[in-house]
Design a protein around this motif. Structure first.
Motif, PDB file in Angstrom:
ATOM      1  N   SER A 173     -21.933  14.108 -38.274  1.00  0.00           N
ATOM      2  CA  SER A 173     -20.922  14.290 -37.240  1.00  0.00           C
ATOM      3  C   SER A 173     -20.114  12.998 -37.132  1.00  0.00           C
ATOM      4  O   SER A 173     -20.278  12.068 -37.918  1.00  0.00           O
ATOM      5  N   LEU A 177     -15.485  14.396 -33.166  1.00  0.00           N
ATOM      6  CA  LEU A 177     -16.060  15.708 -32.873  1.00  0.00           C
ATOM      7  C   LEU A 177     -16.875  15.675 -31.584  1.00  0.00           C
ATOM      8  O   LEU A 177     -16.866  16.638 -30.806  1.00  0.00           O
ATOM      9  N   GLU A 178     -17.554  14.573 -31.344  1.00  0.00           N
ATOM     10  CA  GLU A 178     -18.396  14.485 -30.151  1.00  0.00           C
ATOM     11  C   GLU A 178     -17.565  14.474 -28.865  1.00  0.00           C
ATOM     12  O   GLU A 178     -17.932  15.114 -27.879  1.00  0.00           O
ATOM     13  N   LEU A 180     -14.450  15.689 -28.630  1.00  0.00           N
ATOM     14  CA  LEU A 180     -13.743  16.973 -28.549  1.00  0.00           C
ATOM     15  C   LEU A 180     -14.661  18.101 -28.096  1.00  0.00           C
ATOM     16  O   LEU A 180     -14.188  19.131 -27.602  1.00  0.00           O
ATOM     17  N   ALA A 181     -15.964  17.912 -28.251  1.00  0.00           N
ATOM     18  CA  ALA A 181     -16.920  18.930 -27.794  1.00  0.00           C
ATOM     19  C   ALA A 181     -16.853  19.115 -26.282  1.00  0.00           C
ATOM     20  O   ALA A 181     -17.331  20.125 -25.756  1.00  0.00           O
ATOM     21  N   GLN A 182     -16.252  18.147 -25.571  1.00  0.00           N
ATOM     22  CA  GLN A 182     -16.103  18.251 -24.115  1.00  0.00           C
ATOM     23  C   GLN A 182     -14.667  18.595 -23.710  1.00  0.00           C
ATOM     24  O   GLN A 182     -14.369  18.671 -22.517  1.00  0.00           O
ATOM     25  N   ASP A 183     -13.782  18.819 -24.692  1.00  0.00           N
ATOM     26  CA  ASP A 183     -12.377  19.040 -24.384  1.00  0.00           C
ATOM     27  C   ASP A 183     -12.134  20.469 -23.923  1.00  0.00           C
ATOM     28  O   ASP A 183     -12.642  21.423 -24.512  1.00  0.00           O
ATOM     29  N   GLU A 184     -11.320  20.618 -22.897  1.00  0.00           N
ATOM     30  CA  GLU A 184     -11.102  21.935 -22.300  1.00  0.00           C
ATOM     31  C   GLU A 184     -10.349  22.890 -23.214  1.00  0.00           C
ATOM     32  O   GLU A 184     -10.496  24.109 -23.099  1.00  0.00           O
ATOM     33  N   SER A 187     -12.912  22.422 -27.364  1.00  0.00           N
ATOM     34  CA  SER A 187     -14.360  22.595 -27.536  1.00  0.00           C
ATOM     35  C   SER A 187     -14.733  23.981 -28.068  1.00  0.00           C
ATOM     36  O   SER A 187     -15.608  24.088 -28.947  1.00  0.00           O
ATOM     37  N   LEU A 190     -14.500  24.283 -31.967  1.00  0.00           N
ATOM     38  CA  LEU A 190     -15.440  23.576 -32.832  1.00  0.00           C
ATOM     39  C   LEU A 190     -16.539  24.492 -33.353  1.00  0.00           C
ATOM     40  O   LEU A 190     -17.191  24.180 -34.347  1.00  0.00           O
ATOM     41  N   ARG A 191     -16.737  25.609 -32.673  1.00  0.00           N
ATOM     42  CA  ARG A 191     -17.789  26.546 -33.089  1.00  0.00           C
ATOM     43  C   ARG A 191     -17.224  27.724 -33.880  1.00  0.00           C
ATOM     44  O   ARG A 191     -17.955  28.661 -34.178  1.00  0.00           O
ATOM     45  N   HIS A 250      -7.606  11.972 -21.378  1.00  0.00           N
ATOM     46  CA  HIS A 250      -8.864  11.451 -21.899  1.00  0.00           C
ATOM     47  C   HIS A 250      -8.647  10.014 -22.357  1.00  0.00           C
ATOM     48  O   HIS A 250      -7.613   9.688 -22.941  1.00  0.00           O
TER      49      HIS A 250
END
Length: 370
Positions: A173, A177-178, A180-184, A187, A190-191, A250
């Motif tokens: 990772s 990416l870490e 952006l995993a919290q970005d509204e 996120s 990413l999946r 951010h």
């Protein structure tokens, strides 16, 4: 508006990877430094350097293995899916797509159940999560720019240039990416695989002050494409971290939304304070490919939202159905832009290990509206 065709000539001994894929069939980014044209292929783990050999030709192919310059997260034979390159301040920046992938079905297989099952398989490819800088230094004897793991700074005595990359807390990772995993907005993407409107980074422009602009082919949100603005900085030997950004919601990045009429971003290039955007279909679709000018895109004080009528559409890039997908562009001059293609049509390959690409005239910027 194509002004000329250029011929790119590759070394037969270097043009195919271990899986038999040819560099010319998957060109995804291009950068010009002096007389050298730098190219990358999304099916490879190498960077390609050509040299101008005539008014409309580049050859003298030289190849650099990424694994000799940086530490790949996964096996050295696993594709990096390189999609963007940029050059600034004696560094060549490279970025992978940061996407996950879904297995494709093979409709010719009579076992329908097996092929349906294939479509359920999603894979994470760690090498795609690469963001790195590599020292780029002119060799005065040969006139070529060269890549190094480390090299003396050409103008700052006693200083060294060092290759480095963005890392994360987890193997495979990275910090981008870490966060952006919290970005509204991002996120959920990413999946999702890139071909399903998931995260897919395909453009990179590097500014002289250290900022990078990352163009997203996906996701496209209700027709809005996204550019991420970040500032990677030295952390420790071989490692980068995201530096602080002012003006965004951010602290480590800014988000810019552009109305490209539903298209995603395939490449970004800087021209003065403007950013040139190569836009095309997101996911695995065919459709219009066009170049836009984002006026003063280099200096947006805050997160931004730019409607279509504030983007200057410069030209459309012709292509054939399922072929000639424009993926990268290099500025040959202030008035000429070279475009390279993924999945080139057979007519672009008149001879083995060669490819025909196009240049386009760039119009002068329109006057800024009062």
């Amino acid at each position: 508006m194509a002004s000329a065709s250029y011929t790119l000539r590759f070394n037969p001994k270097l043009s195919r990877n271990s899986q038999g894929d040819d560099v010319r069939d998957g060109l995804s980014a291009a950068v010009l430094t002096g007389e050298n044209l730098w190219l990358c292929c999304d099916e490879a783990t190498t960077l390609e350097r050509l040299r101008r050999t005539g008014p409309r030709t580049f050859g003298q192919h030289c190849q650099y293995a990424l694994a000799d310059l940086i530490e790949l997260p996964d096996k050295v034979t696993e594709e990096v899916d390189l999609e963007g390159m940029g050059e600034a301040e004696n560094y060549l920046w490279v970025i992978g797509s940061h996407s996950i992938k879904r297995r494709n079905a093979k409709p010719e297989d009579p076992n329908v159940a097996k092929q349906i099952k294939r479509l359920a398989k999603v894979e994470v490819a760690p090498n795609r999560n690469l963001l790195a800088r590599i020292p780029l230094v002119l060799n005065p004897d040969s006139g070529d720019y060269e890549l190094h793991k480390s090299a003396p700074h050409p103008t700052a005595a006693g200083q060294k240039l060092r290759a480095a990359q963005l890392r994360g807390r987890k193997p495979g990772s990275n910090e981008l990416l870490e966060v952006l995993a919290q970005d509204e907005h991002l996120s959920p993407a990413l999946r999702v695989p890139a071909k399903d409107n998931g995260l897919d980074i395909e453009g990179l422009a590097a500014a002289a002050d250290g900022r990078l602009f990352l163009g997203l082919r996906g996701p496209v949100l209700h027709g809005w494409a996204i550019v991420l603005e970040i500032r990677p900085e030295h952390h420790r030997k071989g490692r980068l971290r995201l530096g602080q950004m002012e003006g965004g919601r951010h602290p480590l990045y800014k988000k810019h939304f552009l109305d490209l009429r539903g298209m995603g971003i395939r490449e970004i290039r800087q021209q003065g304070t403007d950013l040139l955007i190569l836009a095309g279909p997101t996911m695995d679709l065919d459709g219009t490919i066009a170049v836009y000018r984002w006026r003063n895109g280099l200096f947006q004080a805050h997160d931004s939202l730019t409607p279509a009528d504030q983007l200057e559409r410069l030209l459309d890039v012709p292509h054939l159905p399922h072929l000639d997908r424009a993926e990268g562009m290099a500025l040959l001059s202030e008035r000429e832009m070279l475009v390279v293609f993924d999945k080139p049509a057979p007519a672009r390959k008149p001879r083995p290990h060669q490819i025909l690409v196009n240049s386009f005239d760039l119009p002068h910027p329109e006057p800024t509206k009062a």
